[in-house]
Scaffold this motif. Sequence first.
Motif, mmCIF file in Angstrom:
data_model
loop_
_atom_site.group_PDB
_atom_site.id
_atom_site.type_symbol
_atom_site.label_atom_id
_atom_site.label_comp_id
_atom_site.label_asym_id
_atom_site.label_seq_id
_atom_site.Cartn_x
_atom_site.Cartn_y
_atom_site.Cartn_z
ATOM 1 N N ALA A 679 0.848 -1.190 0.000
ATOM 2 C CA ALA A 679 0.000 0.000 0.000
ATOM 3 C C ALA A 679 0.885 1.242 0.000
ATOM 4 C CB ALA A 679 -0.915 -0.004 1.218
ATOM 5 N N GLY A 710 -8.148 0.270 -2.512
ATOM 6 C CA GLY A 710 -7.758 -0.074 -1.153
ATOM 7 C C GLY A 710 -6.271 -0.044 -0.909
ATOM 8 N N ARG A 711 -5.478 0.037 -1.970
ATOM 9 C CA ARG A 711 -4.018 0.110 -1.812
ATOM 10 C C ARG A 711 -3.539 1.546 -1.618
ATOM 11 N NH1 ARG A 711 -1.727 -3.767 0.143
ATOM 12 N NH2 ARG A 711 -3.714 -3.517 1.187
ATOM 13 N N THR A 713 -3.818 5.072 0.606
ATOM 14 C CA THR A 713 -4.256 5.735 1.830
ATOM 15 C C THR A 713 -3.990 7.227 1.692
ATOM 16 O OG1 THR A 713 -3.793 3.798 3.206
ATOM 17 C CG2 THR A 713 -3.955 5.926 4.315
ATOM 18 N N ARG A 736 -13.938 7.819 0.648
ATOM 19 C CA ARG A 736 -14.133 6.489 1.236
ATOM 20 C C ARG A 736 -15.056 5.653 0.353
ATOM 21 N NH1 ARG A 736 -14.204 4.274 7.085
ATOM 22 N NH2 ARG A 736 -15.330 2.309 6.818
ATOM 23 N N ARG A 741 -8.490 4.238 1.390
ATOM 24 C CA ARG A 741 -8.321 4.273 2.837
ATOM 25 C C ARG A 741 -7.985 5.691 3.280
ATOM 26 N NH1 ARG A 741 -7.250 0.299 6.180
ATOM 27 N NH2 ARG A 741 -5.480 1.418 7.065
ATOM 28 N N SER A 743 -6.645 8.295 6.618
ATOM 29 C CA SER A 743 -5.879 8.302 7.853
ATOM 30 C C SER A 743 -5.816 9.715 8.402
ATOM 31 C CB SER A 743 -4.464 7.760 7.593
ATOM 32 O OG SER A 743 -3.642 7.911 8.739
ATOM 33 N N HIS A 763 -9.950 5.186 8.433
ATOM 34 C CA HIS A 763 -9.605 3.791 8.736
ATOM 35 C C HIS A 763 -8.476 3.671 9.744
ATOM 36 C CE1 HIS A 763 -11.373 3.859 4.672
ATOM 37 N NE2 HIS A 763 -11.848 2.658 4.945
ATOM 38 N N GLU A 764 -7.687 4.740 9.911
ATOM 39 C CA GLU A 764 -6.547 4.652 10.816
ATOM 40 C C GLU A 764 -6.221 6.021 11.378
ATOM 41 O OE1 GLU A 764 -3.332 3.219 8.296
ATOM 42 O OE2 GLU A 764 -2.537 5.259 8.116
ATOM 43 N N LEU A 797 -10.084 1.156 14.442
ATOM 44 C CA LEU A 797 -9.142 1.860 13.585
ATOM 45 C C LEU A 797 -7.748 1.284 13.778
ATOM 46 C CD1 LEU A 797 -10.190 5.565 14.322
ATOM 47 C CD2 LEU A 797 -10.921 4.141 12.401
ATOM 48 N N GLU A 798 -6.977 1.201 12.685
ATOM 49 C CA GLU A 798 -5.573 0.834 12.810
ATOM 50 C C GLU A 798 -4.802 2.021 13.366
ATOM 51 O OE1 GLU A 798 -3.870 -2.623 10.042
ATOM 52 O OE2 GLU A 798 -4.132 -0.720 9.008
#
Length: 852
Positions: A679, A710-711, A713, A736, A741, A743, A763-764, A797-798
């Motif tokens: 990613a 999805g790869r 962010t 989204r 993704r 952050s 997501h993070e 969340l990551e």
Amino acid sequence: MDVQQGTAAPRRRRRPSAPEQRVLGISAALVVLTAASLWAAPPVPAGIGGLVGAVALPWWVLALGYAATEATVLHIQVKREAQTVSVSELSLVLGLFFAGPPALLAGRLVGSATVLLLHRRSTPLKTAFNLALAAAETAVAVLCFHVLAQVGQSAPALWLAALAATLLANTVGIIAVGLVIAAFEGGLRPRELARDVVAGQPATPVVVAVALVAVTSLAADVRSAGLLLLAAAGLLIAYRAYASLSDRHLNLERLYRFTQAVTSSPEVDVVLSSVLGEARELLKSERAEVAFPAPGGGHVARVRLGPSGRLSRSEEPLTPADEWLLRAVVGDDEAQLLPRTTRDAAARAWLAARAAREAIAVPLRGGAGTVGVLVVTDRLGDVRTFDDSDVLLLETVANHASVALQNGELVDRLRHEALHDALTGLPNRAFLQRRLTGALDDVRDGRSAGAAVMILDLDGFKDVNDTLGHQQGDRLLVEVGARLGAAVGAAGTVTRLGGDEFAVLVTDTADEDRVVRLGRRLLRALEQPVALDGLEVEVGGSLGIALAPVHATDAAGLLKRADVAMYDAKGAARGLRVYGADLDTADPRRLTLVAELRAALATGGIEVHVQPQARVTTGEVVGVEALVRWDHPELGRVSPEEFVPIAERTGLIGPLTTHVLDRSLAACAAWRAGGHDLAVAVNLSARSLYDADLVDEVARLLARHDVPAGRLTLEVTEGSVMADPARAIALLHQLRDLGVRLSVDDFGTGYSSLSYLKRLPVHEVKIDRSFVMGLQSGAEDVAIVRAVTDLGRHLDLEVVAEGVEDAATWELLREVGCDLVQGWYLGRPMPAAELLPWLRSRPAARGALRAV
């Protein structure tokens, strides 16, 4: 039945990419299968059932048969791919009965090679694979037929043997094509492959039955060959006629629906979406746009349909390639077909300028003649290309669109919208650039005494947005635009640059005092409160002024100096400032960087480096963060903290963001081709969250490089979201929905973070390095990191920690439950091209990290 799947061609490289190498491996395996099948096939005695060996067909007759059947095919478009279906089973069955394996194999290869090289003009890789597949299918069919012929030697038994051999050969083809698709798209889908094997040959028994009728007729009397040829020709003609009729029927249905949509809606955007969407659908093309030449020449207004279905508009300078196309289509009122094989130098130059393989351009006619061009580029798949029938189809779409254009000043509205702000109705930045360029030309040529630019930035606008909301903020901008217009009157032109920035252009004056008096009049117009939502809101402004030819003689330089003066006025709280050389004496680098940043973007001086991110528990590298770098030829390394704000102030943040996204996704695609599905994270500036075209631009770049959403962010800071939460959150939801993704970068350093975090579609979260680097020296930082990690876990969340510079910090982050880490201990930032060699050289380092 022979089925070939059209897939998107990989990018050209000096050596084969990983998917191409897999295809070559599959081709080699097919060659081995061919040799093994022919070696294992037992001989079949002539005369079995009164059929085998009754007629001797030479290899060249079979080659002609294969060439004829494979050249006469039906093209079926399925979503983004095209399938080619032929009836080559006719030649295969005849060869099984009336030719030996060598003659059958030679005929199949020669006939297929002739079609692939001369008719379809396939690439070397596709030609090699298809020939290997043809040989394997033929050999497997021979083996199956000869084995079954030993079991049952009656005519019906041989018929069943021929059917089984053909079905088995097609099964080999379906499996091989499925493996090739998996090689390019990544991941084999066994269920879909099994479904294709079972249900993907519906016409095979019918074709085999026709072939067996021919076998029986030839065995009874060889003179029936003439009648069989006539019957086969009739079937092929009927076959193509049915395919053409079916295609026309579908196109007529689409045109009928399109006509209803165009004639029933008065909305301009609905009409344009229908025109461009239908053009793209009917011609199965990648892109569609409408171009309108400006009345005075020199510019062209474009309307495009983005991947998400949204329209985007732009006003661009007229290039020589565009000038050629517009002259050919608008000037001569003739459609232009630009096929992949064109040798016309002007056509090839236009295709190269638009990064397209092929195109069709047809005129759009209005009440006063041809007013624009409808263009589609790049047909989906590699099987078919645009031809004359597609030109007629697009002309039909254009004729329907022309009716809507004549309905009422659509072209004027399009030009107006391309040059005006949708919210306030004021001219926009593109309009200002054009008008300012013309004014400076007049100054340079002596037709005008001078010109002045004023840039005004509102004070307190963010507080209005935060307190009253985005809708009231928009009302405030509309009121400010109206007041500025009234204050300026006929003395100048008011424009909105974006956000809360406005500009005023004053022409034919070199009188600084006059311009300053007008500037003070503008500021006084903002002194009266504005009634919003029952409240009296006060909002002021900071104004910067630059004059030509005293301060600059070019548009970019004059705008930059007015911008510098405005920021000085805002910082000194003086309200108004005229540019002076003293503004740059404290930092002589500033103007140099402003002037050269645009050139660096155009010449590739802006580079993208990457820093790895790894899972804290295993040390496995799963992604990278993209970091922008500028190595100035004279000033050396320029920090992003220095040039990114300059890009934001000068309107270059959009091109800079696009450049970083493009280079990052290109690197991601190269890593995926090399077998590393990593990613990539890219930072967005606060100004990017005001860009209405950002979502379409991200979708376009993802599709261009064939990288899954999805790869990617996208990182935003708390401060950028807090500047205008309503607008930022709406844009983040669109990103989204695209699959990207999201952050929150530098988490914990802003304000209101916890109250807004639950509203953000992220997501993070990324813990700021200031907390991570202090983990070993202070209990407070440990508590903050642990709290953020627990919060992320509860919100699903990551959590990413950046700034990890030693093993002890890594161990602490693993203990508190952090997910990903980033820092010099794992890997320093490096050029994107060096990442794969770095990954291959770190097996020992990976083991050491796991032992931490």
